[in-house]
Every structure is written in structure tokens, then in C-alpha cells.
Design a protein around this motif. Structure first.
Motif, PDB file in Angstrom:
ATOM      1  N   GLU A  16      32.136  44.577  35.782  1.00 16.20           N
ATOM      2  CA  GLU A  16      32.470  43.610  36.826  1.00 16.20           C
ATOM      3  C   GLU A  16      33.452  42.565  36.334  1.00 16.20           C
ATOM      4  N   ASP A  20      37.185  42.216  37.731  1.00 18.65           N
ATOM      5  CA  ASP A  20      37.586  40.975  38.385  1.00 18.65           C
ATOM      6  C   ASP A  20      38.803  40.347  37.709  1.00 18.65           C
ATOM      7  N   VAL A  64      36.874  34.173  37.092  1.00 15.33           N
ATOM      8  CA  VAL A  64      35.763  34.843  36.422  1.00 15.33           C
ATOM      9  C   VAL A  64      34.793  33.828  35.817  1.00 15.33           C
ATOM     10  N   GLN A  67      32.887  32.241  38.667  1.00 17.85           N
ATOM     11  CA  GLN A  67      31.898  33.170  39.207  1.00 17.85           C
ATOM     12  C   GLN A  67      30.691  33.274  38.280  1.00 17.85           C
ATOM     13  N   LEU A  87      31.326  33.440  45.868  1.00 15.98           N
ATOM     14  CA  LEU A  87      32.573  34.120  45.529  1.00 15.98           C
ATOM     15  C   LEU A  87      33.760  33.398  46.157  1.00 15.98           C
ATOM     16  N   TYR A 122      42.752  38.476  46.521  1.00 17.43           N
ATOM     17  CA  TYR A 122      41.677  38.665  45.548  1.00 17.43           C
ATOM     18  C   TYR A 122      40.350  38.922  46.253  1.00 17.43           C
ATOM     19  N   VAL A 126      38.184  42.308  45.965  1.00 12.69           N
ATOM     20  CA  VAL A 126      36.807  42.339  45.454  1.00 12.69           C
ATOM     21  C   VAL A 126      35.872  42.986  46.466  1.00 12.69           C
TER      22      VAL A 126
END
Length: 463
Positions: A16, A20, A64, A67, A87, A122, A126
């Protein structure tokens, strides 16, 4: 594979995070292709412009990190609405940071438009990729597991799999061995002595868990297990499987031989030097950044209740050596007037009004950064306990002193992976997480814990 990721979320987390990062960089570069922020330079040269590539990397990395800080890479089932909101918040704030960087650097004519396009692409990327992965997982189905053993231990393993949150597994069946008495709940039950490789092929088995505590008692089909392993089927013993699915080292099925001969518990000189340099640099920077907050906290503590601002308490550190732990005082001065050590409990009546706030936000622990600089503590490690509690827990919890083979930490794996606990059972459970950290300790795992600590503080998870 880094040792820090040998747990149930390891492969998923790495995938992940890597995905990302790639999506973040791609989103900003694709947005640049649409907006073309450097019109005096050809599009091809714009996309390989060092400044643009730097901003793309910063955009991906900031998202990242945000998140991770918001808990999006942690295990658990929080539905879909809350993660989606987190997110969007991470993408928006990460985009805003990069927008400010572009403005300060004077890059391009349309940084705002560029960043807005990047954030939208983005988020779309995702959601699209996660949707594809979800569909693939739904079509493939969860891994099928064959449990070698059919007794009480086998049923405990099966119950644990049925309750796993992040990595769902399906029990394909139980394989009884030796004179073991099958549990009534052990179903379906395969025929004793049936060739395991044949069962693997027939039922599409992905993993095998050997739910037998004593492998020397006979009956464990070692040759068949080796054959299954050579077919690409993962084979776990009970401690290994529990460690994989829970990211903690189970005490119930733990033996000294497993600790001696198993992997992990590597704390060489290079690791200690890197950790010490990291601790010094980061704690110094955090101390400088936190000075205004610490000053405000000191004033608030002084005005709220009589007594010293800083509370000093003896704790047990590396190799069982005692040191003085510093914290902003969050309790009344007579909290332990009788001299008896007590665990702090949730909604503790001894906690002051300001103390409750600084404990919830971890501000009370900021003075411990000085202990990190001094070398008594590390940024990450098992939380240090008081000598009275260590003496009690050492007698009751197996391998308790293993937590003292590393420096105690300001935060730790138990703090970001386990909810608040103020009982002996909670201390035992937290020790399992501490053992996991001691076994897998690395700079990468330290970084994960530090970033996740932000999410724990923001959303008041763990302790």
C-alpha cells in the motif's frame, strides 16, 4: 524482506505504501502534463525538470506520511466512510503543503491549479486501484488453511482465524494426529493418515498451521509437511502463526527453544549506533519544536494545582538498570502519600484537570525527550515500568526481562497496537507486543511506530 514487516500487516502495508507513493508522484506529473506549468519549456523537459520531480516526490511522501499518521495503514475494520474522509484530508493537506513549497520556490505559473488536479487524480487513482484489489480479493476468496491437529489448541487457532480483522482466512479442515482427542467443534475432520500433499491439491490449501504444542510427541507428519512446503504452501507453527496474524509474540505457546533457535532478536553494534544517532537528532529537533508547548504546559500545571511542575519517578531501563524518568506532573502531590505504588487507571481520581489533558495529548511525556538525549531512553521501545511493578511482573510473566534488552521508549509497539489497560492481564498482553518489538526491532519499525503514534494521539487509540 525487512524484519519490521514480518507480521500480518507487513506485506499489505509495504504494498500500500509503495503503491501510494507511485500514485502520488504519477498524479502530480500527470497534472503537470495537463496544466504545463513551465510554458517556456517543452512538455517533455517539464516532466523531467528536477524541481518538478522534487515536488512530485514531496507530494507523494507527505500524503503517505499523513495517511500513516491518520491511521490508514493500521489494521482494523473501520468501515469505508471514515477511512475515505481521512484519505481526503491527507490528500488535501499534503497538496496544500506542496502548493506552499511551489509558491515559495516560484515554480510555475499555475501551482494552485496544478496541485488541485494532482489531488483529484490521486484520490481517483487510489479509489480505482483499491477497488480493483477489492474485486480481485473477492473473486479469489480468502486463503484456505488446513490445521494439523484437532484438539483444543487447534480449535483455538480456528477461533482466532475466524476473528482476525485484517487477514481473513477460511478453515478448510482439521487433520487429526496421534492419540489426540478431536474437539467436538473440529469440523470438517479429515481422515487420519491421509497424505497431506493430496489434501492440499484436492482442497486448494494455501497455508498449514501445526496446532500442536509438543512436536516431539509423535504423529506430526514432518515428511508430508516438507513436501507441502516444497509445493509453495506456507507452514506455520502456533507461535509463528499467532505472531503473523497479531504482530505479537504469544506467551501461551512460547518456549525458550523457539526464542533461542528462531529468527530475530538481532541487536548488533550497527543497529545500536544507528538507533542512537536517530534518537539524538530527532529528540533534539522535537525538543526545539516543543519548547513553546512545554512552556505553556509548565505554566498550566503550576496554576492548576500546588506542587512541582516536573514529576520525577524511578523506572527500570536497559539491562534492568534504574533511571529517573521525567514527566510533567499530572496528578496531585499526595497521589501516593502512603508510599504504595499503584497503576494509573482510566478516569483516575488522582489526575488533575490540566493533568487529564496533558495525559490524553501525551504532552506530559515531552520532558522524557531529555531522557532520550541523555541516553536513558529511546524514542521507541517498551514503556519503562517502576521497580515495584517489574518485581511483580517478572515473577508472573514468562521472559519478562527480555524487554530490558533494549532501551525503554517514549512510545512503543504496544502503545500503538493495544488499547488502554490497567490490569495484570493487560500488562501481560502488552508484554507480548513488547516481545514482538524486541524480536523485530529496526529503524524502519521505529519509523512506523513514530508515525502511527501521531494517529494514536489524534484519535485517542492505544495508551
Amino acid at each position: 524482506m525487512f524484519p519490521a514487516f514480518r507480521h500480518r500487516a507487513g506485506t499489505d502495508m509495504m504494498s500500500e505504501v509503495g503503491l501510494d507513493l507511485l500514485l502520488g508522484m504519477s498524479a502530480l506529473l500527470l497534472a503537470a502534463a495537463m496544466v504545463h506549468p513551465l510554458p517556456s519549456i517543452s512538455l517533455a523537459r517539464t516532466l523531467v525538470h528536477p524541481a518538478l520531480l522534487s515536488f512530485a516526490a514531496a507530494f507523494a511522501l507527505s500524503i503517505v506520511l499523513l495517511q500513516s499518521g491518520l491511521g490508514l495503514y493500521r489494521n482494523g475494520d473501520a468501515g469505508w466512510l471514515d477511512p475515505l474522509a481521512r484519505l481526503a484530508a491527507a490528500a488535501a493537506f499534503g497538496g496544500y503543503l506542496v502548493y506552499l513549497m511551489m509558491k515559495l520556490a516560484g515554480f510555475g505559473e499555475h501551482p494552485r491549479v496544478l496541485v488541485v488536479h494532482a489531488v483529484v487524480m490521486y484520490l481517483a487513482g487510489v479509489l480505482f486501484v483499491r477497488g480493483i484489489v477489492a474485486v480481485q480479493q473477492a473473486l479469489k476468496g480468502p486463503p484456505k488453511v488446513l490445521i494439523v491437529g484437532a484438539g483444543a489448541d487447534a480449535e483455538l487457532v480456528a477461533d482466532d482465524m475466524r476473528g482476525a480483522e485484517r487477514t481473513e482466512r477460511v478453515v478448510a479442515g482439521f487433520y487429526p494426529i496421534g492419540a489426540e482427542r478431536p474437539s467436538l467443534a473440529a469440523s470438517p475432520l479429515f481422515a487420519m493418515g491421509a497424505p497431506l500433499p493430496e489434501l492440499v491439491r484436492t482442497y486448494g490449501i494455501d497455508e498449514i498451521v501445526v496446532a500442536v504444542r509438543d512436536h516431539r510427541s509423535g504423529g506430526v507428519p514432518l515428511d508430508d509437511l516438507v513436501a507441502c512446503r516444497s509445493m509453495g504452501v506456507r507452514v506455520h507453527d502456533m507461535p509463528g502463526f499467532y505472531e503473523l496474524t497479531h504482530a505479537e509474540v504469544p506467551l501461551e505457546s512460547l518456549k525458550a527453544s523457539w526464542l533461542v533457535y528462531g529468527p530475530g532478536f538481532v541487536q548488533g553494534r550497527a543497529r545500536r549506533v544507528v538507533k542512537r544517532v536517530f534518537d539524538v537528532v530527532v529528540s533534539a529537533l522535537l525538543l526545539l519544536a516543543a519548547l513553546p508547548v512545554m512552556l505553556a504546559a509548565a505554566i498550566a500545571v503550576r496554576l492548576d494545582s500546588p506542587g512541582p511542575v516536573i514529576y520525577r519517578q524511578v523506572r527500570v531501563g536497559l539491562l534492568g538498570q534504574s533511571f529517573t524518568c521525567l514527566k510533567f506532573r499530572s496528578m496531585t502531590v499526595d497521589a501516593e502519600s502512603d508510599g504504595e505504588a499503584r497503576w494509573a487507571v482510566r478516569n483516575d481520581s488522582r489526575v488533575t484537570r490540566v493533568g487529564r489533558f496533558i495525559r490524553d495529548t501525551r504532552i506530559d511525556e515531552l520532558p522524557q525527550l531529555y531522557s532520550v538525549l541523555r541516553g536513558d531512553m529511546s524514542l521507541v521501545g517498551p514503556r519503562p515500568e517502576r521497580p515495584a511493578f517489574v518485581a511483580l511482573l517478572r515473577e508472573s510473566i514468562p521472559f519478562y526481562d527480555l524487554r530490558h534488552t533494549v532501551k525503554p521508549g517514549l512510545t512503543g509497539w504496544a502503545q500503538v497496537r493495544y488499547s488502554y489497560g490497567d490490569t495484570f492481564d493487560a500488562a501481560r498482553r502488552k508484554h507480548q507486543f513488547d516481545l514482538y518489538y524486541v524480536k523485530h526491532n529496526s529503524l524502519l519499525l521505529d519509523l512506523i511506530i513514530l508515525v502511527e503514534t501521531v494517529g494514536v494521539i489524534l484519535f485517542r487509540e492505544g495508551q
